[in-house]
Design a protein around this motif. Structure first.
Motif, PDB file in Angstrom:
ATOM      1  N   UNK A  94       0.827  -1.208   0.000  1.00  0.00           N
ATOM      2  CA  UNK A  94       0.000   0.000   0.000  1.00  0.00           C
ATOM      3  C   UNK A  94       0.863   1.260   0.000  1.00  0.00           C
ATOM      4  N   UNK A  95       1.902   1.277   0.824  1.00  0.00           N
ATOM      5  CA  UNK A  95       2.761   2.455   0.910  1.00  0.00           C
ATOM      6  C   UNK A  95       3.440   2.743  -0.426  1.00  0.00           C
ATOM      7  N   UNK A 100       2.537   7.111   0.422  1.00  0.00           N
ATOM      8  CA  UNK A 100       2.313   7.715   1.735  1.00  0.00           C
ATOM      9  C   UNK A 100       2.100   6.632   2.775  1.00  0.00           C
ATOM     10  N   UNK A 101       2.158   7.053   4.057  1.00  0.00           N
ATOM     11  CA  UNK A 101       1.829   6.195   5.196  1.00  0.00           C
ATOM     12  C   UNK A 101       0.688   6.894   5.941  1.00  0.00           C
ATOM     13  N   UNK A 310      -5.187   2.047  -1.102  1.00  0.00           N
ATOM     14  CA  UNK A 310      -3.916   2.136  -0.375  1.00  0.00           C
ATOM     15  C   UNK A 310      -4.191   2.474   1.084  1.00  0.00           C
ATOM     16  N   UNK A 311      -5.132   3.401   1.319  1.00  0.00           N
ATOM     17  CA  UNK A 311      -5.514   3.739   2.695  1.00  0.00           C
ATOM     18  C   UNK A 311      -6.092   2.550   3.433  1.00  0.00           C
ATOM     19  N   UNK A 323       1.857  -1.568  13.764  1.00  0.00           N
ATOM     20  CA  UNK A 323       2.450  -0.249  13.650  1.00  0.00           C
ATOM     21  C   UNK A 323       2.684   0.208  12.232  1.00  0.00           C
ATOM     22  N   UNK A 324       2.961   1.505  12.099  1.00  0.00           N
ATOM     23  CA  UNK A 324       3.196   2.122  10.794  1.00  0.00           C
ATOM     24  C   UNK A 324       4.646   2.608  10.727  1.00  0.00           C
ATOM     25  N   UNK A 325       4.942   3.524   9.808  1.00  0.00           N
ATOM     26  CA  UNK A 325       6.318   3.996   9.678  1.00  0.00           C
ATOM     27  C   UNK A 325       6.768   4.791  10.903  1.00  0.00           C
TER      28      UNK A 325
END
Length: 378
Positions: A94-95, A100-101, A310-311, A323-325
């Motif tokens: 997705x990123x 984006x994240x 992607x979102x 978790x994310x970036x």
């Protein structure tokens, strides 16, 4: 009143981080995609310096025995086994697909890139979808494992000295990345002819300064008793709204001060990025990233669908993998959490492979679009 104070502190923390994200260029498609294509390492250098700063702050607080007094007690994200692989895989694809994240997606809205609204809607839908499939994920064994495994625990070394050494190591990583950065060789870096005042007010900030600020904000969030992670913020926001409309999520059974702080965190990114964009003169309504339009798809409706999904998959990946970036990398590496290393390592490798697959044979289109990207601050 306590919930209101928590919300306001979260808003302030998110706004400050939103300013840094915008000023370092982390909300830009060309910067994010450039990192995954290994053609522009500015965000990587920024992240390394942020990790280094927070690591040294935590480590010194531990060494001098003031960690408890200052509340600089890092929260350890658990090791979740296969969930990191599944979540990291979804998040990485997705990123790379949209550049984006979770945090930068919301910040892009604040900076006037309203195509990112589709991504924000996708994040919300993804969180709701996660809440619905969570029982199934537990039944099939994807979720369920939760162990607090740390690098210092595995090595049997005290946290403080290892955290400081870890911070120094990431400073070295940042310097090596700066030395190798292809962007510096092909003129892909910011204009060095600008005056210092222009760089501070109008231009992008240097990766090292931005990284120190980001790491300091992360440590400040810890001192507040919270954890700076935007996927958690998105979950808290959706959970809060679900309670307000009378349909609470099972993942957010009650509204606490922590939930309000995290909801404020993700909300605060919007005014922070907006303020930074206005002052910088880069606020423009809905400019489509040139590299995205030319290198991925020229059709507006396909772009919207791609950003939306992607979102969705960013949210699913972050919720499943832990978790994310920001939450699994910037904020987590200073805590030496092995689980976060597994999550971030998975999504970075998958993201690099996906980005290179998207632009395979079309490197020139991405690089040619960079000049136009600079004009619209994509």
């Amino acid at each position: 009143m306590e919930h209101l104070n928590s919300l306001l502190m979260g808003l302030l923390t998110g706004a400050l981080f939103g300013i840094v994200l915008h000023k370092v260029g982390a909300i830009r498609y060309s910067r994010v995609e450039g990192m995954l294509l290994l053609r522009d390492l500015k965000i990587m250098k920024f992240a390394f310096m942020g990790i280094a700063t927070a690591s040294v702050i935590y480590g010194l607080a531990d060494i001098f025995g003031i960690a408890e007094q200052t509340n600089l007690l890092p929260r350890i994200m658990p090791y979740m086994g296969i969930a990191h692989l599944v979540g990291g895989f979804l998040f990485g694809i997705a990123m790379a697909s949209a550049g984006f994240c979770p945090g930068t997606c919301v910040a892009r809205v604040g900076a006037g890139k309203f195509i990112a609204v589709a991504g924000v809607i996708g994040l919300i839908i993804g969180i709701v979808a996660y809440d619905m499939i969570k029982p199934w994920l537990l039944d099939v064994g994807i979720l369920g494992t939760k162990e607090k495994i740390t690098l210092y625990g595995v090595l049997g070394i005290p946290y403080g000295p290892l955290a400081v050494a870890w911070g120094v190591l990431f400073v070295i990583f940042a310097l090596i990345a700066d030395w190798l950065d292809p962007a510096k060789k092909i003129g892909y870096e910011e204009n060095s002819e600008k005056s210092l005042a222009e760089k501070i007010v109008k231009g992008e900030w240097h990766w090292a300064i931005s990284g120190v600020l980001a790491g300091s904000i992360i440590a400040w969030a810890t001192a507040q008793g919270e954890y700076l992670g935007f996927s958690g913020g998105a979950l808290a926001f959706v959970g809060w709204i679900s309670h307000l409309i009378g349909h609470p999520l099972s993942s957010v059974p009650k509204i606490s001060e922590g939930i309000m702080w995290h909801a404020g965190l993700i909300m605060g990114v919007i005014p922070g990025a907006f303020l930074s964009a206005i002052i910088s003169g880069t606020f423009k309504f809905d400019p489509v990233p040139p590299a995205f339009a030319k290198g991925v798809t020229p059709f507006p409706w396909i772009r919207l669908i791609l950003v939306f999904f992607a979102g969705v998959f960013l949210a699913l990946g972050a919720m499943i993998g832990g978790g994310c970036t920001t939450g699994a990398f910037l904020s987590a590496y200073p805590t030496l959490s092995v689980g976060s290393m597994a999550q971030s390592g998975t999504y970075f490798i998958v993201g690099v492979l996906t980005a290179n697959l998207i632009y395979f044979g079309r490197w020139s289109k991405f690089l040619q679009a960079k000049k136009e990207s600079d004009q619209v601050y994509d």
